[in-house]
Design a protein around this motif. Sequence first.
Motif, PDB file in Angstrom:
ATOM      1  N   TYR A 114       0.834  -1.201   0.000  1.00  0.00           N
ATOM      2  CA  TYR A 114       0.000   0.000   0.000  1.00  0.00           C
ATOM      3  C   TYR A 114       0.872   1.254   0.000  1.00  0.00           C
ATOM      4  N   ASP A 115       1.899   1.265   0.854  1.00  0.00           N
ATOM      5  CA  ASP A 115       2.813   2.418   0.903  1.00  0.00           C
ATOM      6  C   ASP A 115       3.503   2.614  -0.445  1.00  0.00           C
ATOM      7  N   LEU A 116       3.898   1.486  -1.049  1.00  0.00           N
ATOM      8  CA  LEU A 116       4.563   1.560  -2.348  1.00  0.00           C
ATOM      9  C   LEU A 116       3.605   2.099  -3.409  1.00  0.00           C
ATOM     10  N   ASP A 117       2.374   1.670  -3.334  1.00  0.00           N
ATOM     11  CA  ASP A 117       1.359   2.161  -4.266  1.00  0.00           C
ATOM     12  C   ASP A 117       1.182   3.670  -4.126  1.00  0.00           C
ATOM     13  N   GLN A 118       1.227   4.160  -2.880  1.00  0.00           N
ATOM     14  CA  GLN A 118       1.061   5.593  -2.641  1.00  0.00           C
ATOM     15  C   GLN A 118       2.269   6.401  -3.110  1.00  0.00           C
ATOM     16  N   GLN A 119       3.438   5.763  -3.155  1.00  0.00           N
ATOM     17  CA  GLN A 119       4.638   6.469  -3.618  1.00  0.00           C
ATOM     18  C   GLN A 119       4.588   6.728  -5.123  1.00  0.00           C
ATOM     19  N   TYR A 120       3.927   5.840  -5.838  1.00  0.00           N
ATOM     20  CA  TYR A 120       3.894   5.957  -7.299  1.00  0.00           C
ATOM     21  C   TYR A 120       2.445   6.052  -7.786  1.00  0.00           C
ATOM     22  N   THR A 121       1.749   7.031  -7.279  1.00  0.00           N
ATOM     23  CA  THR A 121       0.328   7.197  -7.637  1.00  0.00           C
ATOM     24  C   THR A 121       0.134   7.578  -9.109  1.00  0.00           C
ATOM     25  N   GLU A 122       1.209   8.054  -9.750  1.00  0.00           N
ATOM     26  CA  GLU A 122       1.076   8.463 -11.148  1.00  0.00           C
ATOM     27  C   GLU A 122       0.974   7.273 -12.098  1.00  0.00           C
ATOM     28  N   TYR A 123       1.280   6.055 -11.578  1.00  0.00           N
ATOM     29  CA  TYR A 123       1.241   4.866 -12.431  1.00  0.00           C
ATOM     30  C   TYR A 123       0.110   3.924 -12.004  1.00  0.00           C
ATOM     31  N   LYS A 162      10.088  -2.064  -1.083  1.00  0.00           N
ATOM     32  CA  LYS A 162      10.291  -0.623  -1.172  1.00  0.00           C
ATOM     33  C   LYS A 162      10.955  -0.198  -2.474  1.00  0.00           C
ATOM     34  N   GLY A 163      10.938  -1.092  -3.468  1.00  0.00           N
ATOM     35  CA  GLY A 163      11.609  -0.700  -4.695  1.00  0.00           C
ATOM     36  C   GLY A 163      11.346  -1.594  -5.889  1.00  0.00           C
ATOM     37  N   LEU A 164      12.185  -1.428  -6.888  1.00  0.00           N
ATOM     38  CA  LEU A 164      12.057  -2.128  -8.158  1.00  0.00           C
ATOM     39  C   LEU A 164      12.411  -3.605  -8.017  1.00  0.00           C
ATOM     40  N   VAL A 165      11.580  -4.463  -8.605  1.00  0.00           N
ATOM     41  CA  VAL A 165      11.821  -5.918  -8.590  1.00  0.00           C
ATOM     42  C   VAL A 165      12.295  -6.404  -9.948  1.00  0.00           C
ATOM     43  N   GLY A 166      11.579  -6.036 -11.018  1.00  0.00           N
ATOM     44  CA  GLY A 166      11.963  -6.548 -12.331  1.00  0.00           C
ATOM     45  C   GLY A 166      11.002  -6.114 -13.414  1.00  0.00           C
ATOM     46  N   ILE A 167      10.896  -6.954 -14.450  1.00  0.00           N
ATOM     47  CA  ILE A 167      10.105  -6.609 -15.620  1.00  0.00           C
ATOM     48  C   ILE A 167       9.428  -7.862 -16.160  1.00  0.00           C
ATOM     49  N   VAL A 168       8.225  -7.709 -16.714  1.00  0.00           N
ATOM     50  CA  VAL A 168       7.494  -8.837 -17.290  1.00  0.00           C
ATOM     51  C   VAL A 168       8.120  -9.224 -18.626  1.00  0.00           C
ATOM     52  N   THR A 169       8.433 -10.522 -18.787  1.00  0.00           N
ATOM     53  CA  THR A 169       9.067 -10.991 -20.022  1.00  0.00           C
ATOM     54  C   THR A 169       8.142 -11.880 -20.849  1.00  0.00           C
TER      55      THR A 169
END
Length: 291
Positions: A114-123, A162-169
């Motif tokens: 939830y906190d992470l979602d609030q950090q990047y509300t633009e996405y 709290k950060g980036l994990v990866g990318i969908v392949t």
Amino acid sequence: MKNLKKKVRIRIHLKSKHLLVIMTIFCASCIVATFASGVTTVPLQEAAGIIIVPFENSINHISSVFSGISDRMKDKEEILAENKKLQSQVDSLTEQNNRLIQDQTELVRLEQLYDLDQQYTEYPKVAARIISKDPGNWYDTFMINKGTSDGIRIDNNVIAGKGLVGIVTEVGAHWATVRSIIDDSSNVSAMTVSTQDNCVVEGDLELIDEGKLSFSQLYDQDNKVTVGERIVTSNISEKYVEGLFIGYISEISQDSNNLTKNGTIVTPVDFAHLKDVLVITVNKGDSVNEE
């Protein structure tokens, strides 16, 4: 010739029941003779007292001993039953405690999302759960339970903790495969927050044992970048949206060309215990096309 004296041994063989009959007849005869002769029975009573009383005392003592043993056995059975009951209660409480710990862990993880979602509300984002992973200790490649039916596409960025994990392949109707940034084949275009200097963050499955990633090609001509600097995805990245937190610089050193620097980054994501993630459902190319 000498006369030999021979000892004659007489052996009487009586069965137990015959001997009992004889003894009974003998005792009865003695009783009758005693009463017939008028002889007092006091001596016999005294003799019986000497013989029988200790015997009765012994019987009573043995009886009390067995009674005590019986009581102790009963007490032991009651104790064992009580212990079994208490053990059952302990097992029940332990199970309840384990469920509470799991619920608390789940709550903490959801709060982080939830906190992470609030950090990047633009996405825009979709929450997903990891359902499988490649063999090994680390979540370098894994599968989630959401796919195209949930709006997920190839190259969607994935975040957790709290950060980036990866990318969908890869992606299917109800599943998607994610390659994390710790994978040896991963390269992320990144930048420092304070100076906006660019660098490349690279995956290293050996280095992740220390909870770290490596970076290289950092252009820091003014030597302003130091340990503790925040690293995020760069605005010039082809596949990662801008500003996703990657980690903190933990080591930094000059390259032999004296133009660039390299070092290590501490990641805030626990890549050994991932469970839930957020998938950003817009790609870097989408934002570029919109511009």
